[in-house]
Design a protein around this motif. Structure first.
Motif, PDB file in Angstrom:
ATOM      1  N   GLY A 205       0.812  -1.214   0.000  1.00  0.00           N
ATOM      2  CA  GLY A 205       0.000   0.000   0.000  1.00  0.00           C
ATOM      3  C   GLY A 205       0.840   1.255   0.000  1.00  0.00           C
ATOM      4  N   ARG A 206       1.954   1.241   0.736  1.00  0.00           N
ATOM      5  CA  ARG A 206       2.840   2.403   0.770  1.00  0.00           C
ATOM      6  C   ARG A 206       3.415   2.677  -0.614  1.00  0.00           C
ATOM      7  NH1 ARG A 206       8.194   2.299   4.490  1.00  0.00           N
ATOM      8  NH2 ARG A 206       8.628   0.578   3.048  1.00  0.00           N
ATOM      9  N   MET A 207       3.852   1.607  -1.296  1.00  0.00           N
ATOM     10  CA  MET A 207       4.386   1.762  -2.651  1.00  0.00           C
ATOM     11  C   MET A 207       3.312   2.298  -3.592  1.00  0.00           C
ATOM     12  SD  MET A 207       5.510  -1.219  -5.314  1.00  0.00           S
ATOM     13  CE  MET A 207       3.811  -1.780  -5.252  1.00  0.00           C
ATOM     14  N   ASP A 208       2.131   1.718  -3.523  1.00  0.00           N
ATOM     15  CA  ASP A 208       1.032   2.117  -4.410  1.00  0.00           C
ATOM     16  C   ASP A 208       0.647   3.581  -4.164  1.00  0.00           C
ATOM     17  OD1 ASP A 208      -1.012   2.022  -6.240  1.00  0.00           O
ATOM     18  OD2 ASP A 208      -2.378   0.880  -4.968  1.00  0.00           O
ATOM     19  N   ALA A 209       0.554   3.973  -2.891  1.00  0.00           N
ATOM     20  CA  ALA A 209       0.180   5.347  -2.562  1.00  0.00           C
ATOM     21  C   ALA A 209       1.232   6.336  -3.077  1.00  0.00           C
ATOM     22  CB  ALA A 209       0.001   5.488  -1.050  1.00  0.00           C
ATOM     23  N   GLN A 210       2.512   5.984  -2.930  1.00  0.00           N
ATOM     24  CA  GLN A 210       3.583   6.863  -3.407  1.00  0.00           C
ATOM     25  C   GLN A 210       3.555   6.961  -4.925  1.00  0.00           C
ATOM     26  OE1 GLN A 210       5.714   8.746  -1.589  1.00  0.00           O
ATOM     27  NE2 GLN A 210       6.468   9.591  -3.533  1.00  0.00           N
ATOM     28  N   TYR A 211       3.277   5.848  -5.582  1.00  0.00           N
ATOM     29  CA  TYR A 211       3.160   5.832  -7.054  1.00  0.00           C
ATOM     30  C   TYR A 211       1.993   6.710  -7.508  1.00  0.00           C
ATOM     31  CZ  TYR A 211       1.545   3.956 -11.554  1.00  0.00           C
ATOM     32  OH  TYR A 211       1.097   3.815 -12.843  1.00  0.00           O
ATOM     33  N   GLN A 212       0.859   6.565  -6.850  1.00  0.00           N
ATOM     34  CA  GLN A 212      -0.310   7.370  -7.212  1.00  0.00           C
ATOM     35  C   GLN A 212      -0.064   8.852  -6.950  1.00  0.00           C
ATOM     36  OE1 GLN A 212      -2.926   6.260  -8.761  1.00  0.00           O
ATOM     37  NE2 GLN A 212      -2.547   4.052  -8.562  1.00  0.00           N
ATOM     38  N   LEU A 213       0.617   9.130  -5.852  1.00  0.00           N
ATOM     39  CA  LEU A 213       0.971  10.523  -5.564  1.00  0.00           C
ATOM     40  C   LEU A 213       1.855  11.074  -6.670  1.00  0.00           C
ATOM     41  CD1 LEU A 213       1.089  12.966  -3.598  1.00  0.00           C
ATOM     42  CD2 LEU A 213       3.111  11.883  -2.568  1.00  0.00           C
ATOM     43  N   GLU A 228      11.082   7.652  -5.443  1.00  0.00           N
ATOM     44  CA  GLU A 228      10.761   7.230  -4.082  1.00  0.00           C
ATOM     45  C   GLU A 228       9.832   6.015  -4.096  1.00  0.00           C
ATOM     46  OE1 GLU A 228       9.530   9.199   0.230  1.00  0.00           O
ATOM     47  OE2 GLU A 228       9.693  10.444  -1.566  1.00  0.00           O
ATOM     48  N   ALA A 229       8.883   6.008  -5.031  1.00  0.00           N
ATOM     49  CA  ALA A 229       7.986   4.850  -5.162  1.00  0.00           C
ATOM     50  C   ALA A 229       8.773   3.603  -5.536  1.00  0.00           C
ATOM     51  CB  ALA A 229       6.917   5.134  -6.223  1.00  0.00           C
ATOM     52  N   LYS A 230       9.767   3.785  -6.365  1.00  0.00           N
ATOM     53  CA  LYS A 230      10.625   2.653  -6.755  1.00  0.00           C
ATOM     54  C   LYS A 230      11.379   2.117  -5.537  1.00  0.00           C
ATOM     55  CE  LYS A 230      13.788   1.314 -10.449  1.00  0.00           C
ATOM     56  NZ  LYS A 230      14.490   1.778 -11.679  1.00  0.00           N
ATOM     57  N   GLY A 231      11.810   3.010  -4.686  1.00  0.00           N
ATOM     58  CA  GLY A 231      12.462   2.575  -3.448  1.00  0.00           C
ATOM     59  C   GLY A 231      11.510   1.756  -2.573  1.00  0.00           C
ATOM     60  N   TYR A 232      10.238   2.158  -2.539  1.00  0.00           N
ATOM     61  CA  TYR A 232       9.251   1.399  -1.770  1.00  0.00           C
ATOM     62  C   TYR A 232       8.994   0.029  -2.413  1.00  0.00           C
ATOM     63  CZ  TYR A 232       8.125   5.550   1.007  1.00  0.00           C
ATOM     64  OH  TYR A 232       8.195   6.618   1.873  1.00  0.00           O
ATOM     65  N   ASN A 234      11.321  -1.728  -3.868  1.00  0.00           N
ATOM     66  CA  ASN A 234      12.455  -2.536  -3.418  1.00  0.00           C
ATOM     67  C   ASN A 234      12.249  -3.035  -1.987  1.00  0.00           C
ATOM     68  OD1 ASN A 234      13.779  -2.167  -5.878  1.00  0.00           O
ATOM     69  ND2 ASN A 234      14.841  -0.313  -5.179  1.00  0.00           N
ATOM     70  N   GLY A 235      11.669  -2.168  -1.160  1.00  0.00           N
ATOM     71  CA  GLY A 235      11.362  -2.590   0.205  1.00  0.00           C
ATOM     72  C   GLY A 235      10.335  -3.700   0.237  1.00  0.00           C
ATOM     73  N   PHE A 236       9.358  -3.610  -0.655  1.00  0.00           N
ATOM     74  CA  PHE A 236       8.324  -4.652  -0.721  1.00  0.00           C
ATOM     75  C   PHE A 236       8.924  -5.992  -1.135  1.00  0.00           C
ATOM     76  CE2 PHE A 236       5.434  -7.083  -3.415  1.00  0.00           C
ATOM     77  CZ  PHE A 236       4.393  -7.344  -2.522  1.00  0.00           C
ATOM     78  N   VAL A 237       9.690  -6.022  -2.213  1.00  0.00           N
ATOM     79  CA  VAL A 237      10.205  -7.299  -2.709  1.00  0.00           C
ATOM     80  C   VAL A 237      11.287  -7.876  -1.798  1.00  0.00           C
ATOM     81  CG1 VAL A 237       9.615  -6.840  -5.113  1.00  0.00           C
ATOM     82  CG2 VAL A 237      11.869  -6.161  -4.243  1.00  0.00           C
ATOM     83  N   LYS A 238      11.891  -7.040  -0.984  1.00  0.00           N
ATOM     84  CA  LYS A 238      12.886  -7.542  -0.037  1.00  0.00           C
ATOM     85  C   LYS A 238      12.268  -8.571   0.899  1.00  0.00           C
ATOM     86  CE  LYS A 238      16.019  -6.035   3.657  1.00  0.00           C
ATOM     87  NZ  LYS A 238      16.551  -4.863   4.417  1.00  0.00           N
ATOM     88  N   TYR A 239      11.024  -8.308   1.292  1.00  0.00           N
ATOM     89  CA  TYR A 239      10.353  -9.200   2.249  1.00  0.00           C
ATOM     90  C   TYR A 239       9.291 -10.094   1.604  1.00  0.00           C
ATOM     91  CZ  TYR A 239      12.464  -6.057   5.693  1.00  0.00           C
ATOM     92  OH  TYR A 239      13.355  -5.329   6.439  1.00  0.00           O
ATOM     93  N   TYR A 240       8.721  -9.651   0.473  1.00  0.00           N
ATOM     94  CA  TYR A 240       7.538 -10.355  -0.056  1.00  0.00           C
ATOM     95  C   TYR A 240       7.660 -10.635  -1.552  1.00  0.00           C
ATOM     96  CZ  TYR A 240       5.881  -8.693   4.429  1.00  0.00           C
ATOM     97  OH  TYR A 240       5.768  -8.440   5.776  1.00  0.00           O
ATOM     98  N   LYS A 241       8.840 -11.040  -1.967  1.00  0.00           N
ATOM     99  CA  LYS A 241       9.044 -11.303  -3.393  1.00  0.00           C
ATOM    100  C   LYS A 241       8.251 -12.501  -3.897  1.00  0.00           C
ATOM    101  CE  LYS A 241      13.253 -14.050  -2.671  1.00  0.00           C
ATOM    102  NZ  LYS A 241      14.684 -14.179  -2.998  1.00  0.00           N
ATOM    103  N   ASP A 242       7.805 -13.379  -2.984  1.00  0.00           N
ATOM    104  CA  ASP A 242       7.037 -14.546  -3.393  1.00  0.00           C
ATOM    105  C   ASP A 242       5.556 -14.421  -3.049  1.00  0.00           C
ATOM    106  OD1 ASP A 242       9.343 -15.897  -4.327  1.00  0.00           O
ATOM    107  OD2 ASP A 242       9.832 -16.508  -2.269  1.00  0.00           O
ATOM    108  N   SER A 243       5.113 -13.208  -2.746  1.00  0.00           N
ATOM    109  CA  SER A 243       3.731 -13.038  -2.304  1.00  0.00           C
ATOM    110  C   SER A 243       2.770 -12.929  -3.485  1.00  0.00           C
ATOM    111  CB  SER A 243       3.608 -11.777  -1.443  1.00  0.00           C
ATOM    112  OG  SER A 243       3.550 -10.622  -2.254  1.00  0.00           O
ATOM    113  N   ASP A 244       1.475 -12.995  -3.174  1.00  0.00           N
ATOM    114  CA  ASP A 244       0.448 -12.896  -4.202  1.00  0.00           C
ATOM    115  C   ASP A 244       0.315 -11.476  -4.756  1.00  0.00           C
ATOM    116  OD1 ASP A 244      -0.445 -12.059  -1.683  1.00  0.00           O
ATOM    117  OD2 ASP A 244      -2.540 -12.421  -2.172  1.00  0.00           O
ATOM    118  N   LEU A 245       0.970 -10.518  -4.117  1.00  0.00           N
ATOM    119  CA  LEU A 245       0.911  -9.130  -4.592  1.00  0.00           C
ATOM    120  C   LEU A 245       2.106  -8.764  -5.471  1.00  0.00           C
ATOM    121  CD1 LEU A 245      -0.263  -7.332  -1.299  1.00  0.00           C
ATOM    122  CD2 LEU A 245      -1.632  -7.832  -3.329  1.00  0.00           C
TER     123      LEU A 245
END
Length: 267
Positions: A205-213, A228-232, A234-245
């Motif tokens: 959600g943080r990545m999506d919100a920053q992208y939309q902003l 900045e959205a791209k940085g978010y 990277n933070g997402f895939v660091k922990y959830y690279k195998d997730s459904d999102l």
């Protein structure tokens, strides 16, 4: 026929008014009221017992019977589902009788009463926070309690409710396109709830919100906010690279790269 019905009704009134309970309730014998209240309490007649206890509680303050009476009084509210009064009365019992054999049970039921008052996650969570405070205090004060497993389960449930409240607030900001508060809310969620089952949603959600902003910003701010959205991301895939999102996150990243005129891989 009408006379017979009326006679039966009158007899019923006389019987009720002359019942042992009614005689004791209407009388002045405090000792009899205490004994009758005790007997009714033991067989689960809590409403009738409570009416008698309410009459005698003031008279027994400071007397040897007061400890047992006050525990019964507190527990009667608990058994009747009046958790506001149960929590309050059990707290008073703890304070008044800290060396009582029943104080641990009183502490547990006081905390459990506040748990019962916790509303559904979409409402104000003041009572939930109070319940968590009481339950945690109980665990701290009685680490070897036989209720420890149950208490831990209640704590986990209430924390989950607060997490659900916070993540839904953040998502609501995103839904109404209030992007800066959404980013802040998702950020706070990640900090405040490190072990939450909703943490993945917060990172996405943080990545999506920053992208939309970024894509809704004035041109001079777009590039900075996309980076900045791209940085978010990277933070997402660091922990959830195998997730459904991950697939949805990659779509956002592809658009970010196109807008930045870059051709970086998405994984």
């Amino acid at each position: 026929m009408r006379i017979s019905v009326l006679l039966l009704f009158c007899c019923s009134i006389i019987f009720v008014s002359c019942s042992p309970y009614q005689k004791v309730y209407s009388g002045d014998d405090t000792g009899a009221k205490y004994v009758f209240a005790d007997s009714l309490y033991k067989i689960g007649k809590y409403k009738k017992s409570l009416k008698l206890m309410e009459q005698v509680v003031p008279a027994y303050r400071g007397k040897p019977q007061a400890e047992r009476l006050m525990f019964m009084y507190s527990n009667t509210f608990y058994e009747l589902g009046d958790f506001y009064l149960a929590g309050y009365q059990f707290e008073r019992f703890e304070t008044t009788y800290p060396k009582s054999d029943s104080v641990e049970v009183a502490a547990y039921r006081s905390a459990k009463s506040y748990y019962e008052l916790s509303p559904k996650y979409s409402l104000d969570q003041k009572d939930t926070e109070k319940a968590l405070e009481k339950l945690q205090s109980y665990i701290n004060n009685y680490p070897d309690t036989p209720y420890r497993e149950e208490t831990n389960a209640l704590v986990a449930e209430l924390r989950g409710k607060l997490e659900r409240k916070d993540i839904e607030v953040a998502k609501q900001y995103l839904r109404i396109s209030d992007y800066k508060p959404a980013i802040a809310a998702f950020d706070n969620f990640i900090t405040d709830h490190p072990g939450s089952e909703f943490r993945k949603d917060a990172f996405f959600g943080r990545m999506d919100a920053q992208y939309q902003l970024a894509i809704n910003s004035v041109p001079t701010l777009v590039e900075e906010r996309l980076i900045e959205a791209k940085g978010y991301y990277n933070g997402f895939v660091k922990y959830y690279k195998d997730s459904d999102l991950k697939e949805d996150a990659d779509k956002i990243l592809n658009d970010i790269n196109k807008r930045l005129n870059k051709k970086e891989p998405t994984s």
